[in-house]
Design an enzyme around this catalytic site. Structure first.
Site, PDB file in Angstrom:
ATOM      1  CG  HIS A  96      -0.413 -11.082  -0.533  1.00 28.44           C
ATOM      2  ND1 HIS A  96       0.604 -11.329   0.076  1.00 28.44           N
ATOM      3  CD2 HIS A  96      -1.068 -11.249  -1.118  1.00 28.44           C
ATOM      4  CE1 HIS A  96       1.605 -12.059  -1.073  1.00 28.44           C
ATOM      5  NE2 HIS A  96       0.270 -11.663  -1.612  1.00 28.44           N
ATOM      6  CG  ASP A 138      -1.678 -13.139   4.809  1.00 28.49           C
ATOM      7  OD1 ASP A 138      -2.304 -13.567   3.981  1.00 28.49           O
ATOM      8  OD2 ASP A 138      -0.684 -12.626   4.169  1.00 28.49           O
ATOM      9  CG  ASP A 157       2.345 -12.389   7.186  1.00 31.64           C
ATOM     10  OD1 ASP A 157       3.023 -13.781   6.906  1.00 31.64           O
ATOM     11  OD2 ASP A 157       1.320 -12.335   6.855  1.00 31.64           O
ATOM     12  CD  GLU A 159       0.191  -8.098   4.501  1.00 31.40           C
ATOM     13  OE1 GLU A 159       0.945  -7.638   3.516  1.00 31.40           O
ATOM     14  OE2 GLU A 159       0.691  -9.211   4.842  1.00 31.40           O
ATOM     15  CG  ASP A 213       6.417 -11.585   9.190  1.00 33.90           C
ATOM     16  OD1 ASP A 213       5.811 -10.176   8.800  1.00 33.90           O
ATOM     17  OD2 ASP A 213       6.669 -12.838   7.868  1.00 33.90           O
TER      18      ASP A 213
END
Length: 274
Positions: A218, A223, A59, A61, A159
């Site tokens: 986040h 996550d 996941d 960022e 993603d």
């Protein structure tokens, strides 16, 4: 009316408070699959129907601005991987590195507040190609794609189809072969528990499975760990998680459940673009 039920037959020893129809529907589906799996387990070893030895949950960022203007180029600033053993149903290992953005090196206040990733963190980090090489080395050390079969898993399509695709273009490298197919857990969850798409966001999936978010929302690693918890519960309930999306010729495509089953290839660092 609040309905309380102790789901002892599932072995979770938890008290579930059902306050809405959606939660009841998921629990009914879980009970049905529990009994179905119990019958299967009389013929097969536990978790013997897993398609892959490991699932790598990712996941990302990425850089962002409030409102995300359409011309804004998102760059990955955190690359986490959670390694889920599908036989033990445990998180066996994790990887996490921050990434230094190149096009927009200064993070917006909105991005810092959302992700908790500070300017100092990314300033000291490696650029994406080096971090990707570290990911490849980490996966190779765990013999993924050689001794053990595996696949990638994400919470949604973005993603791999957006963030990784954009980042590879920014870094002038080809899309990694091991990340061209993956499990979109939102699709798997919706199909398995028979719930609409608007009921497949991370927090809602956790809630309807009787869990709360653990960690900082986040944070890419937190996550990923919470997504892994959902995957574990789905495997416990008898869901056969398998690849359902892929990138082909730069486009996002659905992988049919009738397509030949294959794990991700042994990880390799992609070539640079001409």
């Amino acid at each position: 009316m609040i309905l309380s039920r102790h789901i002892s037959c599932l072995g979770y020893c938890s008290l579930y408070i059902i306050t809405e129809k959606g939660v009841k529907d998921v629990l009914k589906k879980r009970l049905k699959n529990y009994y179905k799996k119990q019958k299967l387990m009389q013929k097969e070893p536990a978790n013997g129907d897993s398609y892959y030895d490991y699932i790598c949950i990712v996941d990302f960022e990425a850089t962002c601005e409030e409102g995300n203007p359409p011309e804004f180029i998102h760059e990955i600033i955190e690359f986490p991987v959670v390694l889920l053993n599908t036989h033990t149903l445990e998180i066996e290992d994790t990887f996490q590195q921050y990434v230094k953005p190149e096009i927009n090196p200064k993070l917006s206040e909105f991005c810092v507040g959302l992700t908790g990733i500070t300017q100092d963190i990314v300033d000291k980090a490696d650029t994406f190609p080096q971090v990707l090489q570290n990911v490849v080395d980490w996966m190779r050390q765990r013999e993924l794609g050689t001794k053990y079969s595996y696949c990638m898993l994400t919470d949604g399509s973005w993603d791999m189809s957006k963030f990784l695709n954009i980042q590879c273009r920014v870094s002038r490298i080809k899309h990694p072969s091991f990340a061209k197919k993956w499990i979109n857990i939102r699709k798997s969850y919706g199909n398995f528990y028979k719930v609409p798409r608007n009921q497949t966001k991370l927090m809602i999936m956790l809630e309807k499975l009787g869990m709360s978010y653990d960690g900082r929302p986040h944070s890419g690693l937190d996550d990923s760990k919470n997504i892994a918890r959902i995957a574990i519960r789905m495997l416990q309930d008898g869901c056969q998680l398998r690849v359902n999306e892929k990138m082909h010729a730069g486009q996002l495509m659905t992988v049919s459940s009738s397509a030949p089953l294959e794990g991700a290839p042994a990880p390799q660092m992609p070539r640079y673009r001409n």
